[in-house]
Structure formats: C-alpha cells, structure tokens
Design a protein around this motif. Structure first.
Motif, PDB file in Angstrom:
ATOM      1  N   GLY A   4       0.797  -1.213   0.000  1.00 42.59           N
ATOM      2  CA  GLY A   4       0.000   0.000   0.000  1.00 42.59           C
ATOM      3  C   GLY A   4       0.833   1.268   0.000  1.00 42.59           C
ATOM      4  N   VAL A   5       2.153   1.150   0.047  1.00 41.00           N
ATOM      5  CA  VAL A   5       3.045   2.306   0.016  1.00 41.00           C
ATOM      6  C   VAL A   5       3.660   2.413  -1.371  1.00 41.00           C
ATOM      7  N   TYR A   6       3.509   3.574  -1.990  1.00 41.65           N
ATOM      8  CA  TYR A   6       4.021   3.808  -3.338  1.00 41.65           C
ATOM      9  C   TYR A   6       5.306   4.612  -3.270  1.00 41.65           C
ATOM     10  N   ILE A   7       6.317   4.153  -3.995  1.00 40.00           N
ATOM     11  CA  ILE A   7       7.583   4.871  -4.087  1.00 40.00           C
ATOM     12  C   ILE A   7       7.691   5.435  -5.494  1.00 40.00           C
ATOM     13  N   HIS A   8       7.723   6.749  -5.589  1.00 40.82           N
ATOM     14  CA  HIS A   8       7.748   7.394  -6.899  1.00 40.82           C
ATOM     15  C   HIS A   8       9.008   7.029  -7.664  1.00 40.82           C
ATOM     16  N   GLY A   9       8.845   6.824  -8.941  1.00 42.37           N
ATOM     17  CA  GLY A   9       9.983   6.504  -9.790  1.00 42.37           C
ATOM     18  C   GLY A   9       9.619   6.657 -11.252  1.00 42.37           C
ATOM     19  N   GLU A  10      10.618   6.643 -12.107  1.00 37.90           N
ATOM     20  CA  GLU A  10      10.417   6.790 -13.550  1.00 37.90           C
ATOM     21  C   GLU A  10      10.877   5.548 -14.307  1.00 37.90           C
ATOM     22  N   ALA A  12      10.806   1.624 -15.969  1.00 38.69           N
ATOM     23  CA  ALA A  12       9.872   0.953 -16.878  1.00 38.69           C
ATOM     24  C   ALA A  12       8.769   0.259 -16.109  1.00 38.69           C
ATOM     25  N   LEU A  13       9.085  -0.272 -14.928  1.00 39.09           N
ATOM     26  CA  LEU A  13       8.066  -0.951 -14.123  1.00 39.09           C
ATOM     27  C   LEU A  13       7.029   0.034 -13.597  1.00 39.09           C
ATOM     28  N   HIS A  14       7.455   1.234 -13.276  1.00 42.75           N
ATOM     29  CA  HIS A  14       6.501   2.238 -12.810  1.00 42.75           C
ATOM     30  C   HIS A  14       5.523   2.608 -13.920  1.00 42.75           C
ATOM     31  N   ARG A  15       5.969   2.521 -15.168  1.00 41.72           N
ATOM     32  CA  ARG A  15       5.127   2.930 -16.284  1.00 41.72           C
ATOM     33  C   ARG A  15       4.216   1.812 -16.792  1.00 41.72           C
ATOM     34  N   VAL A  16       4.445   0.589 -16.340  1.00 43.10           N
ATOM     35  CA  VAL A  16       3.575  -0.514 -16.757  1.00 43.10           C
ATOM     36  C   VAL A  16       2.180  -0.297 -16.189  1.00 43.10           C
ATOM     37  N   ALA A  17       1.166  -0.599 -16.972  1.00 42.56           N
ATOM     38  CA  ALA A  17      -0.222  -0.410 -16.543  1.00 42.56           C
ATOM     39  C   ALA A  17      -0.516  -1.269 -15.317  1.00 42.56           C
ATOM     40  N   PRO A  18      -1.288  -0.736 -14.363  1.00 41.07           N
ATOM     41  CA  PRO A  18      -1.612  -1.523 -13.161  1.00 41.07           C
ATOM     42  C   PRO A  18      -2.265  -2.861 -13.483  1.00 41.07           C
ATOM     43  N   LEU A 105       6.479  -5.569  -4.743  1.00 36.92           N
ATOM     44  CA  LEU A 105       7.007  -4.793  -5.873  1.00 36.92           C
ATOM     45  C   LEU A 105       5.873  -4.126  -6.643  1.00 36.92           C
ATOM     46  N   VAL A 106       4.778  -4.854  -6.846  1.00 34.34           N
ATOM     47  CA  VAL A 106       3.612  -4.269  -7.514  1.00 34.34           C
ATOM     48  C   VAL A 106       3.094  -3.077  -6.721  1.00 34.34           C
ATOM     49  N   SER A 107       3.024  -3.225  -5.397  1.00 33.76           N
ATOM     50  CA  SER A 107       2.540  -2.140  -4.550  1.00 33.76           C
ATOM     51  C   SER A 107       3.493  -0.949  -4.557  1.00 33.76           C
ATOM     52  N   LEU A 108       4.777  -1.212  -4.510  1.00 28.51           N
ATOM     53  CA  LEU A 108       5.770  -0.136  -4.447  1.00 28.51           C
ATOM     54  C   LEU A 108       5.841   0.670  -5.741  1.00 28.51           C
ATOM     55  N   THR A 109       5.447   0.072  -6.858  1.00 23.51           N
ATOM     56  CA  THR A 109       5.557   0.750  -8.153  1.00 23.51           C
ATOM     57  C   THR A 109       4.199   1.146  -8.729  1.00 23.51           C
ATOM     58  N   THR A 110       3.135   1.009  -7.937  1.00 22.77           N
ATOM     59  CA  THR A 110       1.788   1.324  -8.429  1.00 22.77           C
ATOM     60  C   THR A 110       1.026   2.094  -7.366  1.00 22.77           C
ATOM     61  N   ARG A 111       0.410   3.187  -7.750  1.00 22.83           N
ATOM     62  CA  ARG A 111      -0.425   3.938  -6.815  1.00 22.83           C
ATOM     63  C   ARG A 111      -1.660   3.119  -6.459  1.00 22.83           C
ATOM     64  N   VAL A 112      -2.065   3.206  -5.198  1.00 22.16           N
ATOM     65  CA  VAL A 112      -3.240   2.456  -4.749  1.00 22.16           C
ATOM     66  C   VAL A 112      -4.474   2.901  -5.520  1.00 22.16           C
TER      67      VAL A 112
END
Length: 227
Positions: A4-10, A12-18, A105-112
C-alpha cells in the motif's frame, strides 16, 4: 512489509499499466504452485530481485518486505520439515518469499488509486449480475490498508508473548492475532453500518458534485455545442 506504500519513480516498471502488473501477479501466484524444483525457484527469486533493481529499488527494500514474516517462515519451515523433510520446507518458503516480494514490488511501483480503478473496471461487467464495483473497490482498499495494521498487531503480540517466554508457541501468537483481527473487522463493519455508508451512493454524489463544480464558462460552452 510496505503493502500500500508507493515509491515514486520513472522506471519501466513504474510505467507498466496496473492491470498488467496485477495479471502478472495472478499468473505468478498460480504457476508457482506447480514449480517444485529448487533451482527453478532460485532462478525466479533472482529474477524478482532483478526487477527490484530495474525499478530503482535497493535489495534492502526487498529485505524489508520479508523481515516481518520471518517468524511465520520459521514456523512453516519447521512444520514442513517435520512432515515432509527439509527440502520440501525450503521449497514452500521459497514460494512464499517470491510471492511476497513480487506483490510488494507491484505495490511499491503502483499507486493504490490506480490499482483500485483497475479492479473496479475489471469488476464493472459483473454489475449486471448484482456485484457492485464500488463495494469491491472498498473491500480491496480496506484489505490493502489493514495489511500493515495486522503486521503491527503481530509484532506487538510477539513482543508481549516473548516477555512471557512464549515466543516459540505459535498458538500463543496466532490465537490473539486472529481475535484482534476479527474484533477490528467487526468494529469497522459496525462503523460503516452505523453511518449507513453506501459506496455506490457516495460515488454518485461525487460525480454529481464534480459536475456542479465545473466552471460556468465550460457549462455554457457545453450548452452551445449541444444547441
């Protein structure tokens, strides 16, 4: 564990669709049950750790996802060793480690909020059979919110039982944790019911309010285009 905690980043994983990440998690959770080869599991573990680095996250972050579950891992390993041997115990623990790391990893790279929108969009076709997407979204949000709360409760109970010399008794930890969790769930349900909260009504109210708050000029332009 930072579910449930998101870590902002740029990355490729951050840009993958949820949706893609959640589908990948579902597939991994299904297929990993079929993998029993320790070397294959080790390769999967290395791959997941590589994804952490690809996302710009440190291995220390990965370790922080596992540390709260070490006690449970020890219990599971001991049980599996007693009934099936140490190799099977290691396989079971490896499966849990991989799933926890990938879910985190999914949670850290994806906004809730993005995950909730994806889940609600996936459930929306089921509205025709009486399943409310907003209620499913509420349940999903509550589950994510209370994972760290339950982890904190587990840590408190373990410390209390350690002071009593019962830190090695899984019953002395599991039973109070289950009781606390059920009590917390009951209190939340009672609070929601006492307020007559309906997520469907709340969503409709939010939509109506957003429409009313649009600038007058925009509403005027909309009326002109309609005419």
């Amino acid at each position: 564990m930072t579910i449930g905690v998101y870590i902002h980043g740029e990355s490729a994983l951050h840009r993958v669709a949820p949706g893609g990440k959640l589908v990948a998690l579902l597939i991994l959770g299904t297929l990993i049950i079929l993998v029993g080869n320790p070397f294959a599991l080790a390769a999967l573990l290395v791959a997941v750790l590589g994804l952490y680095r690809l996302a710009g996250l440190s291995l220390r972050t990965a370790w922080q996802q596992l540390r709260p579950a070490l006690f449970l891992f020890a219990i599971l390993f001991a049980v599996q060793w007693a009934y099936h041997g140490p190799l099977e115990g290691a396989v079971v623990i490896a499966r849990f480690v991989i799933l926890i790391l990938f879910a985190a990893l999914v949670s850290l790279t994806t906004r809730v909020s993005d995950m909730l929108d994806t889940v609600m969009s996936a459930v929306r076709p089921l509205a025709h059979v009486g399943i409310s997407p907003t209620k499913v979204g509420l349940a999903f949000a509550l589950a994510i919110r209370f994972i760290p709360v339950i982890a904190e409760q587990f840590a408190e109970i373990r410390e209390a039982q350690r002071a009593r010399g019962l830190e090695r008794s899984y019953r002395a930890i599991a039973i109070p944790l289950i009781v606390r969790t059920l009590k917390m769930a009951t209190e939340i349900g009672d609070a929601i019911e006492a307020r007559s909260f309906d997520p469907d009504d709340a969503r409709k109210f939010a939509i109506r309010r957003a429409k009313r708050s649009r600038p007058a000029a925009l509403q005027s332009d909309t009326r002109k285009e309609t005419l």
